[in-house]
Design a protein around this motif. Structure first.
Motif, PDB file in Angstrom:
ATOM      1  N   VAL A 141       0.825  -1.209   0.000  1.00  0.00           N
ATOM      2  CA  VAL A 141       0.000   0.000   0.000  1.00  0.00           C
ATOM      3  C   VAL A 141       0.858   1.256   0.000  1.00  0.00           C
ATOM      4  O   VAL A 141       0.594   2.192  -0.764  1.00  0.00           O
ATOM      5  CB  VAL A 141      -0.960  -0.005   1.207  1.00  0.00           C
ATOM      6  N   TYR A 152      -9.013   3.810  -2.972  1.00  0.00           N
ATOM      7  CA  TYR A 152      -9.548   2.551  -2.455  1.00  0.00           C
ATOM      8  C   TYR A 152     -10.836   2.168  -3.184  1.00  0.00           C
ATOM      9  O   TYR A 152     -11.061   1.004  -3.516  1.00  0.00           O
ATOM     10  CB  TYR A 152      -9.760   2.636  -0.947  1.00  0.00           C
ATOM     11  N   GLN A 153     -11.678   3.164  -3.461  1.00  0.00           N
ATOM     12  CA  GLN A 153     -12.913   2.873  -4.195  1.00  0.00           C
ATOM     13  C   GLN A 153     -12.604   2.464  -5.629  1.00  0.00           C
ATOM     14  O   GLN A 153     -13.219   1.541  -6.170  1.00  0.00           O
ATOM     15  CB  GLN A 153     -13.845   4.077  -4.193  1.00  0.00           C
ATOM     16  N   SER A 199     -11.338  -1.027  -5.626  1.00  0.00           N
ATOM     17  CA  SER A 199     -12.440  -1.938  -5.342  1.00  0.00           C
ATOM     18  C   SER A 199     -13.280  -2.169  -6.602  1.00  0.00           C
ATOM     19  O   SER A 199     -13.659  -3.306  -6.921  1.00  0.00           O
ATOM     20  CB  SER A 199     -13.304  -1.357  -4.228  1.00  0.00           C
TER      21      SER A 199
END
Ligand code: SF4
Length: 54
Positions: free
Chosen positions: A3, A19-20, A23
């Motif tokens: 990360v 992060y979205q 995802s």
């Protein structure tokens, strides 16, 4: 890629949404059981070429 290493290469304007975005990438393109490598925009950068769909 860890990360911390990933965050170093993500342009600042995308960091809030990274992060979205990852995802969504995992949900629609890099699907665990059958990744859609042929339509993946980072296929040329991906180190997991053996996962390429048939
Ligand atoms: S090229 Fe890599 S990141 Fe893209 S869908 Fe295939 S395995 Fe996932």
């Amino acid at each position: 890629m860890g990360v911390e290493k990933l965050l170093k290469v993500i342009p600042g304007k995308f960091k809030m949404d990274v992060y979205q975005l990852l995802s969504l990438h995992g949900g629609y393109t890099c699907v665990a059981r059958k990744p859609r490598c042929g339509s993946c925009v980072i296929e040329d950068l991906c180190e997991f070429k053996d996962k390429t769909e048939v």
